[in-house]
Each structure stands twice: as C-alpha cells, then as structure tokens.
Scaffold this active site. Structure first.
Site, mmCIF file in Angstrom:
data_model
loop_
_atom_site.group_PDB
_atom_site.id
_atom_site.type_symbol
_atom_site.label_atom_id
_atom_site.label_comp_id
_atom_site.label_asym_id
_atom_site.label_seq_id
_atom_site.Cartn_x
_atom_site.Cartn_y
_atom_site.Cartn_z
ATOM 1 N N GLU A 101 72.687 8.722 44.520
ATOM 2 C CA GLU A 101 72.198 7.404 44.054
ATOM 3 C C GLU A 101 71.020 7.982 43.203
ATOM 4 O O GLU A 101 70.202 7.968 43.189
ATOM 5 C CB GLU A 101 71.935 6.467 45.285
ATOM 6 C CG GLU A 101 71.368 5.335 44.947
ATOM 7 C CD GLU A 101 71.430 4.502 46.268
ATOM 8 O OE1 GLU A 101 71.410 3.409 46.491
ATOM 9 O OE2 GLU A 101 71.685 4.856 47.384
ATOM 10 N N GLY A 102 71.218 6.331 42.021
ATOM 11 C CA GLY A 102 69.944 6.470 40.911
ATOM 12 C C GLY A 102 69.631 5.157 40.901
ATOM 13 O O GLY A 102 69.633 3.867 41.740
ATOM 14 N N SER A 103 69.560 4.438 40.231
ATOM 15 C CA SER A 103 68.578 4.059 39.404
ATOM 16 C C SER A 103 69.920 2.521 39.205
ATOM 17 O O SER A 103 69.266 1.519 39.565
ATOM 18 C CB SER A 103 66.985 3.659 38.954
ATOM 19 O OG SER A 103 66.013 4.542 39.450
ATOM 20 N N TYR A 104 70.543 2.845 38.498
ATOM 21 C CA TYR A 104 71.271 1.957 37.861
ATOM 22 C C TYR A 104 72.548 1.931 38.623
ATOM 23 O O TYR A 104 74.089 1.399 38.429
ATOM 24 C CB TYR A 104 71.433 2.242 36.425
ATOM 25 C CG TYR A 104 70.176 1.989 35.587
ATOM 26 C CD1 TYR A 104 69.543 0.734 35.926
ATOM 27 C CD2 TYR A 104 69.748 3.132 35.162
ATOM 28 C CE1 TYR A 104 68.526 0.686 35.207
ATOM 29 C CE2 TYR A 104 68.015 2.168 34.735
ATOM 30 C CZ TYR A 104 67.777 1.706 34.540
ATOM 31 O OH TYR A 104 66.477 1.460 34.183
ATOM 32 N N LYS A 122 81.506 5.799 39.398
ATOM 33 C CA LYS A 122 79.942 5.530 39.444
ATOM 34 C C LYS A 122 79.920 4.063 39.535
ATOM 35 O O LYS A 122 80.143 3.157 38.599
ATOM 36 C CB LYS A 122 79.309 5.703 38.131
ATOM 37 C CG LYS A 122 77.611 5.110 37.871
ATOM 38 C CD LYS A 122 76.668 5.265 36.929
ATOM 39 C CE LYS A 122 75.397 5.235 36.832
ATOM 40 N NZ LYS A 122 74.753 6.150 35.722
ATOM 41 N N ASP A 217 66.878 9.405 28.628
ATOM 42 C CA ASP A 217 66.067 9.124 30.183
ATOM 43 C C ASP A 217 66.670 11.016 29.871
ATOM 44 O O ASP A 217 67.334 11.589 31.531
ATOM 45 C CB ASP A 217 66.791 9.063 30.623
ATOM 46 C CG ASP A 217 65.920 8.819 32.410
ATOM 47 O OD1 ASP A 217 65.295 9.573 32.577
ATOM 48 O OD2 ASP A 217 66.715 8.608 33.365
#
Length: 427
Positions: A101-104, A122, A217
C-alpha cells in the site's frame, strides 16, 4: 437502500445485486429504443395540399415493443462513438493477495478469469476526493500509456467496481522490487549485474525524458525485477509532463522520496528539470553497490549534511546558482573538504567513480543526462554487462513465496578418549 435511477419520480427500491451476478448491465425495459431526434420541419410547398391528403387509409403506427438497453436514454448510442469502449468490471479478476500500500493506491496480485494471466491491480485512493477524479491518477495513467518501453511496467487496462470510488489500474505483475531483493539477498549484485541493471534503468529514464515525462519518484522500491533479469520502472503517481506551462506558482517541491531527493529541491527550487531524476538514478547506482541506501537521513537538514560530507560543500565554481536558491541563506556550509567517493566506494573502478560523480553533481545544468550516461566508458570496460537471462532467480515476496529453509546437517560426532567400539562380545 438503492433506488432505480432510470425511473423518474419513483421511490420503489430495486433489488440489490450481488457482485457475483452474471449480468453486469442493469437494463431498463421501459426505455425507448432510440434517442428521440427532432424532425426537420418541411418546407412550404407551392401547391396547396389536397383534402384527400388529410385522410390516411393505413392504420396508425403501433409502438415497438420495449427492448433491452445498457445505457441511459440521455447518452448517445455507442455506435455514435465506436472508438470509446466501456471499462470492464474488476470482478473479471480473482484477487489473490495484497502486495503493498502506497500513498496513492493499494496494489493487489490478481488472476484474469478468462486468460489465467497473473496481473497487478492498483486500486486508486478516491474515497476522500471532493474535486472529482484526482490529477495524480490521470497523470499516472497518461504517463504509463505514453511511455511504452520494455523497461517500463505495461498498463493493460482500467477496470471499475460497484461504486465511483472503485477504479483499478491493471498492470503486468513483476515478481520482485529491487529494495526487497537487496534486503534479502545474501550478497550484493556483481559488477557485471550492476551494469546490466543500470543500462536498463537509464534506457527507461531516457525514454521517459524523450517523451517529456518526469518520473519524480525514482527509488529502489519503484524498480520491479522479474526472474529473467529485467527491471521495469513503476509507480508513476508523481509523474508529470515537464513541457507543460508550470503556471504562476511553479512546480511543487513535494516530490521524490527523501533519500533520493536532489539538493536543488531541498534548497527550495521552484523550477526543476530532468536532472532531479538523474540524481535519483545516482542514489540507486550507489545503493546497488553498497546493498543499502546511500543517504539514510531522518530529515532534510540531515540529508544536506550527509550530501555535503560525501561531495564536499558547494562552491561558486561547482554550483553558481546555489546562493540564489531560497533556502541557501539558512544553511551554514561546512569547511571546504574534498569529495569522499573513493573511500566510500573502494572497489569501484575509475570510470565507475566518474559516472557516479556525474550523476551526483551539484549543478543541475552540469549533471549528466540519461542519454549521455548510456554512452559512458564504464559500461564497455571489463567486466562487461551480464546478459539478463544469466541472472539468478529468487523467491517472490509479492507472490507470497518464502525462501526454502536450509537445515544444517549434523556435525560429525566427536570421539571421546575412552570410547570403545561395540564388539560382538558386548552383545
């Protein structure tokens, strides 16, 4: 409780469908078969209409029976826009496990029920969005569709769920990410393997930059690697076109993970270019050599201190625009000292040190480009880059595979001084 949106003025609740129902399209049987189109008014005729024209011997036309339709009466038929295709349902895929799980977004491993292909789903984070579809998600999808390259993760389609907040981007599933692989590997990559990985990374970055895309990034956890020695750049959540007008406020400074952030961003630069991606590439290059991140700082001030310690403090010769940056006046520079590349990387060749210093150059205008780095002598000296097919394979943490436990074989028994062999007489 849901209501029938196709019937106006009715509050009769409709049947709540299960997500496993076969029919995905709710079809209105009472809807007309065609969108009503106003008829063109007839022109006035020169001859008067005869009285017999007002009487028709044929019966009045009967209304056609209602037919099924899968779109609203207010939407033109699909034949009017044949190039626009409907998004498939996310239930065409079987969810296997969550990867990260990421920021977006949240990434899952899933299986296509029709083809059996293993993919990465995603799910975009849209629950708290109040201003429509987020610009970051649009940029990510656009960047992935623009940067079609063998070393960039491939986007397959965009699928949707039951609500407007369930939007999924379907991409190829890759077994490893480089950060997890470096952590679990018993020893770092060989020099020949590092060259192969760097060539692939530079090729992908050069392709993105040639298509006017900034990744913003790049880091080891956003580089995916399969069991055939091929890496693919992923997670374009912060990517954007750098050829667009930047507007009055400039470009945001909240980009790039801290350990891989270029010094011009740390010092408050409002405009930047492809050089910020190249700095991140240099940090990844060092991480492949050291088997750990180069700058493991807890904050921006500590990160600048670590950069100054490795490269030496910036000067008017090494970075002419340094003193014009917004945050430069708040930073106290250390005393002049030479760069510490050789002591930090004792086993790297002279060409390798030169390439690393070219990546980690203070002045963005003097920093090497991805296209120039691909032609660097470091990649043609011995040892030559290893073919990707010769890379070893590793258990995939994303697929839930675990490294097989190696049981230590028992050691040979130590023979005591007074030990006597068992003989037949002792039976």
């Amino acid at each position: 409780m849901s209501t029938d949106l196709n019937s106006q003025g009715s509050s009769t609740p409709s049947r709540k469908r299960s997500k496993w129902d076969e029919g995905d399209d709710v079809e209105d049987l009472s809807a007309p078969t065609q969108v009503p189109i106003p008829k063109k008014r007839a022109k006035h005729s020169k001859h008067p209409r005869l009285p017999t024209d007002r009487v028709s011997s044929s019966p009045p036309p009967q209304p056609l029976p209602p037919t099924r339709r899968n779109y609203s009466v207010y939407v033109p038929p699909r034949t009017w826009h044949p190039t626009i295709q409907s998004s498939r349902s996310v239930y065409c895929y079987e969810r296997l496990n969550q990867i990260e799980e990421g920021s977006y977004g949240v990434v899952f491993r899933a299986k296509d029920k029709q083809t059996g292909d293993i993919v990465a789903l995603k799910k975009l984070k849209l629950d708290e969005e109040k201003n429509g579809f987020p610009i970051t998600a649009l940029r990510e999808i656009h960047s992935l569709m623009t940067c079609r390259h063998e070393n960039v993760v491939r986007i397959r389609e965009v699928v949707v769920g039951d609500t407007l907040t369930q939007v999924f981007v379907v991409m190829d599933f890759i077994e490893h990410d480089l950060k997890t692989l470096l952590t679990n590997m018993p020893s770092p990559f060989l020099q020949s393997e590092v060259k192969t990985l760097m060539l692939q990374l530079l090729s992908a970055v050069q392709h993105c930059h040639s298509n006017w895309i900034l990744h913003r990034d790049l880091k080891s956890s956003n580089l995916l690697m399969n069991n055939r020695g091929t890496i693919k750049v992923a997670d374009f959540g912060l990517a954007r076109r750098y050829g667009d007008p930047v507007g009055v406020g400039g470009m945001t400074q909240l980009v790039v993970t801290l350990w891989y952030r270029a010094p011009e961003i740390l010092l408050g630069a409002k405009t930047y270019s492809t050089a910020i991606d190249i700095w991140s590439v240099g940090c990844i290059f060092a991480e492949l050599l050291l088997k750990e991140p180069l700058f493991q700082a807890k904050g921006e001030i500590e990160l600048l201190s670590m950069i100054f310690k490795l490269l030496g403090p910036p000067t008017k010769n090494s970075w002419p625009d340094y003193f014009n940056l917004p945050n430069a006046k708040t930073i106290t520079l250390p005393s002049p000292q030479p760069a510490a590349f050789r002591s930090k990387f004792p086993h790297l060749s002279t060409s390798g040190i030169d390439l690393l210093m070219s990546f980690l150059t203070y002045d963005p205008e003097q920093r090497i480009t991805a296209e120039e780095a691909l032609q660097h002598p470091y990649f043609t000296e011995s040892p030559l880059p290893k073919h990707p097919d010769l890379f070893g394979s590793f258990p995939s943490a994303a697929a839930g595979e675990k490294r097989r436990k190696v049981f230590d074989s028992p050691s040979a028994p130590a023979r005591a001084a007074n030990y006597n062999l068992l003989t037949e007489l002792d039976m």
